[in-house]
Scaffold this motif. Structure first.
Motif, PDB file in Angstrom:
ATOM      1  N   HIS A  69       0.833  -1.211   0.000  1.00  8.00           N
ATOM      2  CA  HIS A  69       0.000   0.000   0.000  1.00  8.00           C
ATOM      3  C   HIS A  69       0.866   1.258   0.000  1.00  8.00           C
ATOM      4  CE1 HIS A  69      -3.415  -2.503   2.011  1.00  8.00           C
ATOM      5  NE2 HIS A  69      -3.310  -2.738   0.720  1.00  8.00           N
ATOM      6  N   LEU A  70       1.944   1.239   0.783  1.00  9.83           N
ATOM      7  CA  LEU A  70       2.825   2.405   0.811  1.00  9.83           C
ATOM      8  C   LEU A  70       3.498   2.628  -0.538  1.00  9.83           C
ATOM      9  CD1 LEU A  70       4.481   2.094   4.333  1.00  9.83           C
ATOM     10  CD2 LEU A  70       2.619   3.610   3.626  1.00  9.83           C
ATOM     11  N   ARG A  71       3.865   1.563  -1.212  1.00  6.55           N
ATOM     12  CA  ARG A  71       4.480   1.707  -2.534  1.00  6.55           C
ATOM     13  C   ARG A  71       3.482   2.274  -3.534  1.00  6.55           C
ATOM     14  NH1 ARG A  71       7.580  -3.463  -4.510  1.00  6.55           N
ATOM     15  NH2 ARG A  71       8.380  -1.932  -6.003  1.00  6.55           N
ATOM     16  N   GLU A  72       2.204   1.941  -3.354  1.00  6.69           N
ATOM     17  CA  GLU A  72       1.195   2.449  -4.295  1.00  6.69           C
ATOM     18  C   GLU A  72       0.810   3.891  -4.008  1.00  6.69           C
ATOM     19  OE1 GLU A  72      -3.195   1.269  -5.982  1.00  6.69           O
ATOM     20  OE2 GLU A  72      -2.905   1.570  -3.835  1.00  6.69           O
ATOM     21  N   ASN A  73       0.554   4.231  -2.738  1.00 13.11           N
ATOM     22  CA  ASN A  73      -0.015   5.556  -2.468  1.00 13.11           C
ATOM     23  C   ASN A  73       0.542   6.274  -1.240  1.00 13.11           C
ATOM     24  OD1 ASN A  73      -1.723   4.856  -0.042  1.00 13.11           O
ATOM     25  ND2 ASN A  73      -2.689   3.488  -1.530  1.00 13.11           N
ATOM     26  N   GLY A  74       1.310   5.602  -0.398  1.00 16.90           N
ATOM     27  CA  GLY A  74       1.960   6.254   0.728  1.00 16.90           C
ATOM     28  C   GLY A  74       1.114   6.556   1.949  1.00 16.90           C
ATOM     29  N   ARG A  75      -0.213   6.376   1.866  1.00 12.10           N
ATOM     30  CA  ARG A  75      -1.076   6.741   3.002  1.00 12.10           C
ATOM     31  C   ARG A  75      -0.923   5.746   4.146  1.00 12.10           C
ATOM     32  NH1 ARG A  75      -6.876   6.667   0.662  1.00 12.10           N
ATOM     33  NH2 ARG A  75      -6.034   4.658   0.037  1.00 12.10           N
ATOM     34  N   ILE A  76      -0.799   6.273   5.378  1.00 10.84           N
ATOM     35  CA  ILE A  76      -0.674   5.412   6.548  1.00 10.84           C
ATOM     36  C   ILE A  76      -1.137   6.160   7.789  1.00 10.84           C
ATOM     37  CG2 ILE A  76       1.734   6.071   6.964  1.00 10.84           C
ATOM     38  CD1 ILE A  76       2.209   3.103   7.877  1.00 10.84           C
ATOM     39  N   THR A  77      -1.718   5.416   8.712  1.00  3.03           N
ATOM     40  CA  THR A  77      -2.036   5.940  10.036  1.00  3.03           C
ATOM     41  C   THR A  77      -1.403   5.016  11.063  1.00  3.03           C
ATOM     42  OG1 THR A  77      -4.140   6.894   9.305  1.00  3.03           O
ATOM     43  CG2 THR A  77      -3.891   6.501  11.673  1.00  3.03           C
ATOM     44  N   LEU A  78      -0.726   5.617  12.036  1.00  2.00           N
ATOM     45  CA  LEU A  78      -0.167   4.883  13.162  1.00  2.00           C
ATOM     46  C   LEU A  78      -0.998   5.230  14.398  1.00  2.00           C
ATOM     47  CD1 LEU A  78       3.625   5.690  12.631  1.00  2.00           C
ATOM     48  CD2 LEU A  78       2.323   3.823  11.659  1.00  2.00           C
ATOM     49  N   MET A  79      -1.224   4.245  15.278  1.00  5.63           N
ATOM     50  CA  MET A  79      -2.016   4.495  16.476  1.00  5.63           C
ATOM     51  C   MET A  79      -1.401   3.820  17.689  1.00  5.63           C
ATOM     52  SD  MET A  79      -6.011   3.609  17.281  1.00  5.63           S
ATOM     53  CE  MET A  79      -5.733   1.896  17.692  1.00  5.63           C
ATOM     54  N   TRP A  80      -1.386   4.554  18.798  1.00  7.53           N
ATOM     55  CA  TRP A  80      -0.929   4.047  20.088  1.00  7.53           C
ATOM     56  C   TRP A  80      -2.060   4.220  21.093  1.00  7.53           C
ATOM     57  CZ3 TRP A  80       1.695   7.009  16.716  1.00  7.53           C
ATOM     58  CH2 TRP A  80       2.947   6.571  16.285  1.00  7.53           C
ATOM     59  N   CYS A  81      -2.245   3.240  21.973  1.00  5.46           N
ATOM     60  CA  CYS A  81      -3.263   3.300  23.027  1.00  5.46           C
ATOM     61  C   CYS A  81      -2.580   3.167  24.380  1.00  5.46           C
ATOM     62  CB  CYS A  81      -4.260   2.149  22.907  1.00  5.46           C
ATOM     63  SG  CYS A  81      -5.172   2.098  21.381  1.00  5.46           S
ATOM     64  N   ALA A  82      -3.086   3.898  25.366  1.00  8.07           N
ATOM     65  CA  ALA A  82      -2.596   3.740  26.736  1.00  8.07           C
ATOM     66  C   ALA A  82      -3.348   2.589  27.380  1.00  8.07           C
ATOM     67  CB  ALA A  82      -2.811   5.019  27.524  1.00  8.07           C
ATOM     68  N   PHE A  83      -2.641   1.499  27.654  1.00  6.44           N
ATOM     69  CA  PHE A  83      -3.237   0.377  28.364  1.00  6.44           C
ATOM     70  C   PHE A  83      -2.921   0.458  29.856  1.00  6.44           C
ATOM     71  CE2 PHE A  83      -2.591  -1.331  24.017  1.00  6.44           C
ATOM     72  CZ  PHE A  83      -3.916  -1.556  23.712  1.00  6.44           C
ATOM     73  N   GLN A  84      -2.064   1.392  30.230  1.00  6.07           N
ATOM     74  CA  GLN A  84      -1.706   1.683  31.616  1.00  6.07           C
ATOM     75  C   GLN A  84      -1.791   3.203  31.791  1.00  6.07           C
ATOM     76  OE1 GLN A  84      -0.187  -0.708  34.055  1.00  6.07           O
ATOM     77  NE2 GLN A  84      -1.215  -2.101  32.667  1.00  6.07           N
ATOM     78  N   GLY A  85      -1.974   3.659  33.012  1.00  7.48           N
ATOM     79  CA  GLY A  85      -1.963   5.088  33.293  1.00  7.48           C
ATOM     80  C   GLY A  85      -3.182   5.812  32.745  1.00  7.48           C
ATOM     81  N   PRO A  86      -3.071   7.149  32.585  1.00  4.16           N
ATOM     82  CA  PRO A  86      -4.206   7.942  32.100  1.00  4.16           C
ATOM     83  C   PRO A  86      -4.654   7.476  30.715  1.00  4.16           C
ATOM     84  CG  PRO A  86      -2.471   9.368  32.961  1.00  4.16           C
ATOM     85  CD  PRO A  86      -1.909   7.977  32.895  1.00  4.16           C
ATOM     86  N   GLY A 139      -9.571   7.904  24.864  1.00  5.39           N
ATOM     87  CA  GLY A 139      -9.271   6.514  25.167  1.00  5.39           C
ATOM     88  C   GLY A 139      -9.997   5.971  26.386  1.00  5.39           C
ATOM     89  N   TYR A 140     -11.122   6.560  26.753  1.00  9.73           N
ATOM     90  CA  TYR A 140     -11.857   6.135  27.947  1.00  9.73           C
ATOM     91  C   TYR A 140     -12.305   4.679  27.889  1.00  9.73           C
ATOM     92  CZ  TYR A 140     -12.305  11.052  29.413  1.00  9.73           C
ATOM     93  OH  TYR A 140     -12.061  12.332  29.817  1.00  9.73           O
ATOM     94  N   ALA A 141     -12.550   4.145  26.709  1.00 12.48           N
ATOM     95  CA  ALA A 141     -13.053   2.771  26.594  1.00 12.48           C
ATOM     96  C   ALA A 141     -11.935   1.739  26.409  1.00 12.48           C
ATOM     97  CB  ALA A 141     -14.040   2.661  25.433  1.00 12.48           C
ATOM     98  N   VAL A 142     -10.677   2.189  26.337  1.00 15.06           N
ATOM     99  CA  VAL A 142      -9.562   1.256  26.198  1.00 15.06           C
ATOM    100  C   VAL A 142      -9.309   0.610  27.563  1.00 15.06           C
ATOM    101  CG1 VAL A 142      -7.101   1.030  25.675  1.00 15.06           C
ATOM    102  CG2 VAL A 142      -8.531   2.570  24.319  1.00 15.06           C
ATOM    103  N   PRO A 143      -9.282  -0.715  27.637  1.00 16.79           N
ATOM    104  CA  PRO A 143      -9.129  -1.381  28.943  1.00 16.79           C
ATOM    105  C   PRO A 143      -7.705  -1.266  29.492  1.00 16.79           C
ATOM    106  CG  PRO A 143      -9.058  -3.005  27.201  1.00 16.79           C
ATOM    107  CD  PRO A 143      -9.392  -1.689  26.537  1.00 16.79           C
ATOM    108  N   TYR A 144      -7.596  -1.452  30.800  1.00 14.44           N
ATOM    109  CA  TYR A 144      -6.278  -1.610  31.413  1.00 14.44           C
ATOM    110  C   TYR A 144      -5.770  -3.004  31.062  1.00 14.44           C
ATOM    111  CZ  TYR A 144      -6.921   2.461  34.452  1.00 14.44           C
ATOM    112  OH  TYR A 144      -7.091   3.717  34.944  1.00 14.44           O
ATOM    113  N   MET A 145      -4.526  -3.070  30.633  1.00 19.26           N
ATOM    114  CA  MET A 145      -3.890  -4.362  30.392  1.00 19.26           C
ATOM    115  C   MET A 145      -2.445  -4.269  30.838  1.00 19.26           C
ATOM    116  SD  MET A 145      -5.457  -5.858  26.852  1.00 19.26           S
ATOM    117  CE  MET A 145      -5.228  -4.438  25.806  1.00 19.26           C
TER     118      MET A 145
END
Length: 195
Positions: A69-86, A139-145
């Motif tokens: 996909h990157l070779r074709e069009n370059g679009r990307i989204t990266l995502m990080w979630c807090a599973f600990q802390g706030p 991220g209120y609905a992301v569980p603690y893990m």
């Protein structure tokens, strides 16, 4: 409430760098193409290069949809979630590029990952992403893990490969050289490692 950031620095950078896992999302231009969402881990395989640029190591796996996909069009989204802390979710929307092992920039990019031996994981490329939109949400609905540690399975599997056997592994896999949607994936034969 969500906030938009102009750069990846300070608290935001610290949050991103501390997360043991992140996710990448890409898609082809074709409306009926396959959207790809991948988890990424392995401590030391992600780096913030500057205020708007991040990179991660792309290791051996069973397909190469992100690369295609990157070779074709370059679009990307990266995502990080807090599973600990706030509670927090951070997304970096941008343009990405796989930098392959035979690219003159490859060696310099590898210097940003001193905490990991990429060759024991079947390194294919360094994916460089230039941020166009940086946002966080609650991220209120992301569980603690609890993070218990890294799995050693990937390293144990690919540490026994050299360039020749790794190329053979990639060649026999169905969706490495060509994506599920028929796009060019990882260039084969695999360029030899120059490190």
């Amino acid at each position: 409430m969500g906030k938009t950031y102009e750069r990846i620095d300070g608290r935001l950078r610290t949050f991103i760098e501390e997360q043991p896992v992140f996710f990448t999302a890409t898609a082809p231009l074709s409306a009926d193409g396959t959207v790809n969402l991948s988890p990424k881990g392995l401590k030391g395989s992600f780096a913030v290069l500057d205020d708007l640029t991040v990179a991660y190591l792309d290791f051996a796996g069973s397909n190469a949809e992100t690369v295609a996909h990157l070779r074709e069009n370059g679009r990307i989204t990266l995502m990080w979630c807090a599973f600990q802390g706030p509670p927090n979710i951070v997304r970096v929307h941008g343009r990405g590029e796989p930098v392959f092992r035979d690219d003159p920039r490859f060696k310099e990019l590898l210097a940003h990952f001193p905490g990991i031996d990429p060759w024991t994981h079947g390194l294919r490329a360094v994916v460089v992403v230039r941020a166009e939109l940086i946002r966080d949400t609650c991220g209120y609905a992301v569980p603690y893990m609890a993070y218990e540690g890294e799995r050693d399975l990937h390293e144990r599997r690919f540490a026994r490969e050299d360039d020749t056997s790794l190329d053979a592994y990639f060649t026999k896999k169905e969706h490495i050289a060509t994506s599920m949607d028929g796009l060019p994936g990882l260039p084969l034969p695999l360029p030899p490692s120059s490190m």
